[in-house]
Design a protein around this motif. Structure first.
Motif, PDB file in Angstrom:
ATOM      1  N   ALA A 128       0.837  -1.206   0.000  1.00  0.00           N
ATOM      2  CA  ALA A 128       0.000   0.000   0.000  1.00  0.00           C
ATOM      3  C   ALA A 128       0.872   1.257   0.000  1.00  0.00           C
ATOM      4  O   ALA A 128       0.587   2.236  -0.703  1.00  0.00           O
ATOM      5  CB  ALA A 128      -0.931  -0.010   1.206  1.00  0.00           C
ATOM      6  N   GLU A 129       1.953   1.233   0.791  1.00  0.00           N
ATOM      7  CA  GLU A 129       2.877   2.363   0.826  1.00  0.00           C
ATOM      8  C   GLU A 129       3.579   2.530  -0.525  1.00  0.00           C
ATOM      9  O   GLU A 129       3.744   3.658  -1.019  1.00  0.00           O
ATOM     10  CB  GLU A 129       3.905   2.141   1.938  1.00  0.00           C
ATOM     11  N   SER A 132       1.162   4.082  -3.010  1.00  0.00           N
ATOM     12  CA  SER A 132       0.890   5.490  -2.694  1.00  0.00           C
ATOM     13  C   SER A 132       2.034   6.399  -3.111  1.00  0.00           C
ATOM     14  O   SER A 132       1.807   7.551  -3.518  1.00  0.00           O
ATOM     15  CB  SER A 132       0.610   5.643  -1.197  1.00  0.00           C
ATOM     16  N   GLN A 139      -4.669   2.271  -0.023  1.00  0.00           N
ATOM     17  CA  GLN A 139      -4.911   2.213   1.418  1.00  0.00           C
ATOM     18  C   GLN A 139      -4.841   0.765   1.882  1.00  0.00           C
ATOM     19  O   GLN A 139      -5.483  -0.110   1.300  1.00  0.00           O
ATOM     20  CB  GLN A 139      -6.288   2.815   1.717  1.00  0.00           C
ATOM     21  N   TYR A 140      -4.037   0.527   2.916  1.00  0.00           N
ATOM     22  CA  TYR A 140      -4.024  -0.794   3.560  1.00  0.00           C
ATOM     23  C   TYR A 140      -5.286  -0.932   4.390  1.00  0.00           C
ATOM     24  O   TYR A 140      -5.695   0.006   5.088  1.00  0.00           O
ATOM     25  CB  TYR A 140      -2.787  -0.915   4.454  1.00  0.00           C
ATOM     26  N   ILE A 141      -5.911  -2.100   4.308  1.00  0.00           N
ATOM     27  CA  ILE A 141      -7.103  -2.325   5.114  1.00  0.00           C
ATOM     28  C   ILE A 141      -7.028  -3.719   5.738  1.00  0.00           C
ATOM     29  O   ILE A 141      -6.820  -4.718   5.039  1.00  0.00           O
ATOM     30  CB  ILE A 141      -8.399  -2.129   4.289  1.00  0.00           C
ATOM     31  N   TYR A 173     -15.103   3.030  -1.217  1.00  0.00           N
ATOM     32  CA  TYR A 173     -13.770   3.639  -1.152  1.00  0.00           C
ATOM     33  C   TYR A 173     -13.330   4.094  -2.545  1.00  0.00           C
ATOM     34  O   TYR A 173     -13.616   3.431  -3.539  1.00  0.00           O
ATOM     35  CB  TYR A 173     -12.744   2.641  -0.616  1.00  0.00           C
ATOM     36  N   ASP A 175      -9.900   4.937  -3.059  1.00  0.00           N
ATOM     37  CA  ASP A 175      -8.530   4.457  -3.217  1.00  0.00           C
ATOM     38  C   ASP A 175      -8.500   2.982  -3.609  1.00  0.00           C
ATOM     39  O   ASP A 175      -9.490   2.255  -3.416  1.00  0.00           O
ATOM     40  CB  ASP A 175      -7.752   4.620  -1.915  1.00  0.00           C
ATOM     41  N   LEU A 177      -7.646  -0.509  -2.582  1.00  0.00           N
ATOM     42  CA  LEU A 177      -7.553  -1.137  -1.264  1.00  0.00           C
ATOM     43  C   LEU A 177      -6.627  -2.338  -1.333  1.00  0.00           C
ATOM     44  O   LEU A 177      -6.816  -3.230  -2.173  1.00  0.00           O
ATOM     45  CB  LEU A 177      -8.929  -1.570  -0.772  1.00  0.00           C
TER      46      LEU A 177
END
Length: 449
Positions: A128-129, A132, A139-141, A173, A175, A177
């Motif tokens: 996720a990082e 981004s 986004q980490y979920i 959402y 973003d 995921l």
């Protein structure tokens, strides 16, 4: 809207993650990404999951776990530094890995699952990082936040039906995921894993929950082949097969896809495609509810070994009310699962996997069948293999069975038994294990050459 799952080999290194980034950027419909733990970089390498198992074993035994922690953290550090992601994400992952050694050991049914799940969980944070920082808002979920609530069965978790309502909310959402695969959370907030290979299951659950248009499963092969490449030299890939056909092939040894992963996607009527991270332009193999292409009678041939057959005969067996039920009751009382049960008027065979039998159970079966059911003859045959030819269109084609049996006969392969289910999706041949590879080659030549 697509759910995209990447296996361990697709996430093993920074080089592989760059390929994954390109795949996600290539299609804006790829909004849900399910990830495995980092796999092997080379044949001699160690998977992060296997390193976590070693870490768990040393922690539970009271041994020093510093080396285990450092090896796992170093594995993530190598990826993070090569991708220039900065120290913040590494610090977060390092803390999560070290915190595992603070968990209670006694009376903790979920300790092993919690250790194993750390591979996927921390990899999802890293990916996720990475997204981004490379122009993919992501986004980490955590599975708890996503709504993947499961039964309290360590190592064999089942999704609770109520989870699907919450999973549908993920559609809101904006973003991308990134969701860790392989585990969910119980109603008591415990980490609980699916069976091994369970990231496939997570992807299938998410695809069904968000009502995706397609579930993409990226691995390191160009889809599914008509026969095992280790047996057949350069077998052709299958462009399309149905869920029923895939289930039959997975049962008989095709290990590209975890067979339990088919269930949520099948029930949610979500088509699934298996693609290659290293060759993303290849169309791969699509798994659908019903065929859309041309009517090919046989789409694949699979073989699997380690089967046993319990063979019994009793004169006038067919006139004895409840005989079959009594046989199966004996197996149930011994906690034995059976796979197939071909019958005749005075004969019955029970085919099961040899791991179900122990010498003590084997003797108990013989004793009970002889004393309770008074069978005239019983023998237990070991070292058997099951060969399956699979295709939903076989039932509309004349001569499939003739072609198969002639191919086996021409290659001097003796048949122990033949079975075909009422759905006519597959034909099963039971043979001696020593002839398994020869049988697969003979059938492949008969149907595909």
């Amino acid at each position: 809207m697509k759910v995209t799952k990447f296996g361990g080999s697709s996430l093993a290194s920074a080089t592989q993650l760059c390929k994954v980034l390109d795949i996600i950027k290539a299609d804006y419909e790829r909004r849900f990404v399910v990830v495995s733990a980092p796999g092997k970089r080379t044949a001699e390498d160690t998977k992060v999951t296997d390193a976590l198992i070693k870490y768990y074993q040393n922690y539970k035994a009271g041994n020093d776990v510093t080396a285990d922690q450092e090896w796992i953290i170093e594995r993530y550090r190598a990826i993070i530094e090569e991708l220039s992601l900065g120290s913040a994400i590494l610090d977060k992952i390092a803390k999560a890995i070290k915190d595992l050694a603070t968990l209670p050991i006694d009376n903790n049914r979920f300790l092993y699952d919690t250790f194993l799940a750390a591979g996927e969980d921390n990899n999802a944070k890293l990916i996720a990082e990475f997204f981004s920082q490379n122009d993919v808002p992501a986004q980490y979920i955590h599975p708890k936040e996503a709504g993947i609530i499961v039964s309290s069965e360590p190592g064999n978790a089942r999704i609770l039906p109520s989870s699907y309502d919450k999973l549908e909310n993920l559609r809101e959402y904006n973003d991308v995921l990134v969701i860790p695969g392989f585990f969910g959370v119980t109603v008591d907030d415990e980490i609980c894993t699916f069976s091994r290979g369970g990231s496939d299951i997570t992807g299938s659950i998410v695809a069904a929950g968000v009502k995706a248009d397609l579930y993409e499963n990226f691995t390191d092969v160009n889809g599914i082949f008509a026969a095992h490449p280790g047996v057949i030299d350069n077998p052709h890939s299958i462009p399309e097969l149905t869920y029923k056909e895939m289930r039959e092939l997975a049962y008989a040894g095709f290990s590209v896809l975890h067979d339990e992963a088919l269930i949520p996607a099948y029930r949610g009527k979500v088509p699934l495609v298996i693609k290659n991270t290293n060759n993303p332009d290849h169309p791969g193999t699509k798994i659908v509810i019903e065929h859309t292409g041309k009517d090919i009678p046989v789409i694949g041939i699979a073989g699997d070994d380690h089967f046993v057959s319990i063979n019994m005969s009793k004169y006038l067996m067919n006139r004895e009310v409840g005989f079959g039920r009594k046989v199966l009751q004996i197996l149930e009382d011994l906690n034995i699962r059976f796979e197939h049960m071909p019958t005749g008027i005075d004969d019955m065979s029970i085919v099961l996997r040899d791991r179900e039998l122990t010498p003590i159970k084997e003797q108990e079966i013989i004793t009970q069948l002889t004393r309770k059911l008074e069978v005239d003859h019983i023998d237990i045959q070991h070292d058997l293999s099951i060969i399956m030819i699979v295709g939903e269109n076989m039932k509309s084609q004349v001569g499939v069975m003739s072609t198969a049996t002639k191919a086996l006969s021409d290659n001097h392969i003796n048949l122990t038994m033949i079975s075909q289910g009422s759905s006519e999706v597959s034909i099963m041949f039971v043979i001696n294990s020593e002839d398994e590879k020869k049988a697969v080659r003979a059938l492949y030549d008969a149907f595909f050459k």
